[in-house]
Design a protein around this motif. Structure first.
Motif, PDB file in Angstrom:
ATOM      1  N   GLY A 188       0.826  -1.202   0.000  1.00  0.00           N
ATOM      2  CA  GLY A 188       0.000   0.000   0.000  1.00  0.00           C
ATOM      3  C   GLY A 188       0.862   1.254   0.000  1.00  0.00           C
ATOM      4  N   VAL A 189       0.295   2.330  -0.476  1.00  0.00           N
ATOM      5  CA  VAL A 189       1.015   3.593  -0.592  1.00  0.00           C
ATOM      6  C   VAL A 189       0.645   4.489   0.585  1.00  0.00           C
ATOM      7  CG1 VAL A 189       1.426   5.610  -2.055  1.00  0.00           C
ATOM      8  CG2 VAL A 189       0.965   3.394  -3.097  1.00  0.00           C
ATOM      9  N   PRO A 190       1.635   4.997   1.313  1.00  0.00           N
ATOM     10  CA  PRO A 190       1.317   5.908   2.417  1.00  0.00           C
ATOM     11  C   PRO A 190       0.701   7.214   1.906  1.00  0.00           C
ATOM     12  CG  PRO A 190       3.705   5.578   2.208  1.00  0.00           C
ATOM     13  CD  PRO A 190       3.056   4.740   1.168  1.00  0.00           C
ATOM     14  N   GLY A 191      -0.192   7.774   2.701  1.00  0.00           N
ATOM     15  CA  GLY A 191      -0.896   8.990   2.315  1.00  0.00           C
ATOM     16  C   GLY A 191       0.012  10.156   1.997  1.00  0.00           C
ATOM     17  N   TRP A 192       1.117  10.300   2.728  1.00  0.00           N
ATOM     18  CA  TRP A 192       2.019  11.429   2.479  1.00  0.00           C
ATOM     19  C   TRP A 192       2.652  11.337   1.107  1.00  0.00           C
ATOM     20  CZ3 TRP A 192       7.019  10.133   1.487  1.00  0.00           C
ATOM     21  CH2 TRP A 192       7.462   8.880   1.935  1.00  0.00           C
ATOM     22  N   LEU A 193       2.871  10.111   0.615  1.00  0.00           N
ATOM     23  CA  LEU A 193       3.468   9.948  -0.703  1.00  0.00           C
ATOM     24  C   LEU A 193       2.443  10.271  -1.791  1.00  0.00           C
ATOM     25  CD1 LEU A 193       6.042   9.120  -2.187  1.00  0.00           C
ATOM     26  CD2 LEU A 193       5.253   6.761  -2.096  1.00  0.00           C
ATOM     27  N   ILE A 194       1.203   9.873  -1.565  1.00  0.00           N
ATOM     28  CA  ILE A 194       0.136  10.166  -2.526  1.00  0.00           C
ATOM     29  C   ILE A 194      -0.107  11.673  -2.598  1.00  0.00           C
ATOM     30  CG2 ILE A 194      -2.334   9.900  -3.008  1.00  0.00           C
ATOM     31  CD1 ILE A 194      -2.113   7.134  -1.634  1.00  0.00           C
ATOM     32  N   GLY A 195      -0.183  12.331  -1.433  1.00  0.00           N
ATOM     33  CA  GLY A 195      -0.435  13.772  -1.406  1.00  0.00           C
ATOM     34  C   GLY A 195       0.634  14.579  -2.118  1.00  0.00           C
ATOM     35  N   GLY A 196       1.880  14.259  -1.858  1.00  0.00           N
ATOM     36  CA  GLY A 196       2.980  14.971  -2.526  1.00  0.00           C
ATOM     37  C   GLY A 196       2.968  14.754  -4.020  1.00  0.00           C
ATOM     38  N   HIS A 197       2.673  13.526  -4.438  1.00  0.00           N
ATOM     39  CA  HIS A 197       2.637  13.191  -5.857  1.00  0.00           C
ATOM     40  C   HIS A 197       1.507  13.939  -6.556  1.00  0.00           C
ATOM     41  CE1 HIS A 197       1.905  10.256  -9.282  1.00  0.00           C
ATOM     42  NE2 HIS A 197       3.154  10.617  -9.445  1.00  0.00           N
ATOM     43  N   ALA A 198       0.341  13.997  -5.910  1.00  0.00           N
ATOM     44  CA  ALA A 198      -0.803  14.706  -6.493  1.00  0.00           C
ATOM     45  C   ALA A 198      -0.525  16.198  -6.606  1.00  0.00           C
ATOM     46  CB  ALA A 198      -2.046  14.458  -5.641  1.00  0.00           C
ATOM     47  N   HIS A 199       0.036  16.795  -5.554  1.00  0.00           N
ATOM     48  CA  HIS A 199       0.346  18.227  -5.609  1.00  0.00           C
ATOM     49  C   HIS A 199       1.326  18.530  -6.723  1.00  0.00           C
ATOM     50  CE1 HIS A 199      -1.438  18.836  -1.568  1.00  0.00           C
ATOM     51  NE2 HIS A 199      -1.641  20.037  -2.054  1.00  0.00           N
ATOM     52  N   LEU A 200       2.365  17.722  -6.834  1.00  0.00           N
ATOM     53  CA  LEU A 200       3.375  17.977  -7.860  1.00  0.00           C
ATOM     54  C   LEU A 200       2.776  17.841  -9.257  1.00  0.00           C
ATOM     55  CD1 LEU A 200       6.275  18.788  -8.191  1.00  0.00           C
ATOM     56  CD2 LEU A 200       6.915  16.385  -8.160  1.00  0.00           C
ATOM     57  N   GLY A 201       1.891  16.873  -9.443  1.00  0.00           N
ATOM     58  CA  GLY A 201       1.262  16.688 -10.754  1.00  0.00           C
ATOM     59  C   GLY A 201       0.372  17.846 -11.140  1.00  0.00           C
ATOM     60  N   LEU A 220       7.099  18.835  -1.489  1.00  0.00           N
ATOM     61  CA  LEU A 220       8.288  18.360  -0.766  1.00  0.00           C
ATOM     62  C   LEU A 220       8.086  18.338   0.741  1.00  0.00           C
ATOM     63  CD1 LEU A 220      11.225  19.969  -2.772  1.00  0.00           C
ATOM     64  CD2 LEU A 220      10.546  17.574  -2.691  1.00  0.00           C
ATOM     65  N   VAL A 221       7.211  19.197   1.260  1.00  0.00           N
ATOM     66  CA  VAL A 221       6.981  19.228   2.713  1.00  0.00           C
ATOM     67  C   VAL A 221       6.490  17.884   3.230  1.00  0.00           C
ATOM     68  CG1 VAL A 221       5.601  20.242   4.556  1.00  0.00           C
ATOM     69  CG2 VAL A 221       6.780  21.717   2.942  1.00  0.00           C
ATOM     70  N   PRO A 222       5.408  17.285   2.663  1.00  0.00           N
ATOM     71  CA  PRO A 222       5.001  15.984   3.207  1.00  0.00           C
ATOM     72  C   PRO A 222       6.045  14.899   2.975  1.00  0.00           C
ATOM     73  CG  PRO A 222       3.598  16.591   1.353  1.00  0.00           C
ATOM     74  CD  PRO A 222       4.459  17.768   1.658  1.00  0.00           C
ATOM     75  N   TRP A 223       6.745  14.972   1.855  1.00  0.00           N
ATOM     76  CA  TRP A 223       7.752  13.949   1.591  1.00  0.00           C
ATOM     77  C   TRP A 223       8.883  14.032   2.606  1.00  0.00           C
ATOM     78  CZ3 TRP A 223       8.359  14.278  -4.454  1.00  0.00           C
ATOM     79  CH2 TRP A 223       7.203  13.768  -5.056  1.00  0.00           C
ATOM     80  N   LEU A 224       9.343  15.242   2.892  1.00  0.00           N
ATOM     81  CA  LEU A 224      10.458  15.393   3.832  1.00  0.00           C
ATOM     82  C   LEU A 224      10.008  15.344   5.291  1.00  0.00           C
ATOM     83  CD1 LEU A 224      12.453  18.212   2.004  1.00  0.00           C
ATOM     84  CD2 LEU A 224      13.015  15.786   2.111  1.00  0.00           C
ATOM     85  N   ALA A 225       8.877  15.979   5.591  1.00  0.00           N
ATOM     86  CA  ALA A 225       8.421  16.056   6.984  1.00  0.00           C
ATOM     87  C   ALA A 225       7.928  14.705   7.498  1.00  0.00           C
ATOM     88  CB  ALA A 225       7.331  17.105   7.128  1.00  0.00           C
ATOM     89  N   VAL A 226       7.118  14.040   6.707  1.00  0.00           N
ATOM     90  CA  VAL A 226       6.572  12.756   7.150  1.00  0.00           C
ATOM     91  C   VAL A 226       7.464  11.617   6.684  1.00  0.00           C
ATOM     92  CG1 VAL A 226       4.573  11.222   7.098  1.00  0.00           C
ATOM     93  CG2 VAL A 226       4.237  13.686   7.108  1.00  0.00           C
ATOM     94  N   THR A 278       6.265  24.945   7.117  1.00  0.00           N
ATOM     95  CA  THR A 278       6.650  25.553   5.840  1.00  0.00           C
ATOM     96  C   THR A 278       5.623  25.280   4.747  1.00  0.00           C
ATOM     97  OG1 THR A 278       8.032  23.683   5.162  1.00  0.00           O
ATOM     98  CG2 THR A 278       9.106  25.444   6.413  1.00  0.00           C
ATOM     99  N   ALA A 279       4.728  24.322   4.965  1.00  0.00           N
ATOM    100  CA  ALA A 279       3.657  24.082   3.994  1.00  0.00           C
ATOM    101  C   ALA A 279       2.776  25.318   3.875  1.00  0.00           C
ATOM    102  CB  ALA A 279       2.828  22.868   4.397  1.00  0.00           C
ATOM    103  N   PHE A 280       2.585  26.023   4.982  1.00  0.00           N
ATOM    104  CA  PHE A 280       1.779  27.243   4.942  1.00  0.00           C
ATOM    105  C   PHE A 280       2.482  28.339   4.143  1.00  0.00           C
ATOM    106  CE2 PHE A 280       0.275  25.066   8.766  1.00  0.00           C
ATOM    107  CZ  PHE A 280      -1.083  25.017   8.478  1.00  0.00           C
ATOM    108  N   LEU A 281       3.790  28.420   4.254  1.00  0.00           N
ATOM    109  CA  LEU A 281       4.551  29.381   3.463  1.00  0.00           C
ATOM    110  C   LEU A 281       4.439  29.048   1.978  1.00  0.00           C
ATOM    111  CD1 LEU A 281       6.543  31.725   3.175  1.00  0.00           C
ATOM    112  CD2 LEU A 281       8.394  30.085   3.547  1.00  0.00           C
ATOM    113  N   SER A 282       4.652  27.782   1.629  1.00  0.00           N
ATOM    114  CA  SER A 282       4.552  27.362   0.226  1.00  0.00           C
ATOM    115  C   SER A 282       3.149  27.603  -0.314  1.00  0.00           C
ATOM    116  CB  SER A 282       4.916  25.885   0.085  1.00  0.00           C
ATOM    117  OG  SER A 282       6.229  25.649   0.477  1.00  0.00           O
ATOM    118  N   GLY A 283       2.146  27.211   0.452  1.00  0.00           N
ATOM    119  CA  GLY A 283       0.765  27.434   0.025  1.00  0.00           C
ATOM    120  C   GLY A 283       0.439  28.911  -0.111  1.00  0.00           C
ATOM    121  N   GLY A 284       0.944  29.711   0.803  1.00  0.00           N
ATOM    122  CA  GLY A 284       0.736  31.159   0.737  1.00  0.00           C
ATOM    123  C   GLY A 284       1.353  31.768  -0.508  1.00  0.00           C
TER     124      GLY A 284
END
Length: 125
Positions: A17-30, A69-75, A85-91
């Protein structure tokens, strides 16, 4: 991007199974990569002033790469101190999109090919 998707497929195929943090980062990057292509068309089409073009570009780039990169590195990498830093990137992404939206709203109506770079012409497909 494709290698992350392939890795996710391997994890699924092996039953891990794929961890959620990996799916989230992949979706955001796409999604953000697709928006980057749209920006590449919208910015010259709108004929934005250099200061706005620079603002949109340099708030989008760190936001585009920081948000996945935040979920990939943080989690995934255990660097939990990076979560805020996710809030900074999102901002930064929000600022970029707001400025682009504002520029699109205030841009004078023009005939196709009249605005932006005269060398770039939209195809008649």
């Amino acid at each position: 991007m494709m290698s992350v998707g392939m890795y996710q497929n391997v994890l699924n195929a092996t039953g891990e199974g794929v961890p959620g943090w990996l799916i989230g980062g992949h979706a955001h990057l796409g999604v953000l990569s697709i928006i980057a292509i749209v920006l590449g068309v919208a910015i010259p089409t709108l004929g934005m002033a250099d200061r706005y073009r620079t603002l949109v570009t340099w708030t989008f780039i760190p936001g585009q790469w920081g948000l996945p990169l935040v979920p990939w590195l943080a989690v995934g990498g255990g660097l939990e101190v990076l979560h805020p830093t996710a809030f900074l990137s999102g901002g930064l992404l929000i600022v970029s999109m707001l400025v682009l939206t504002w520029q699109a709203a205030v841009a004078p109506e023009a005939e196709p090919g009249e605005r932006g770079d005269p060398e770039s012409i939209v195809a008649d497909d």
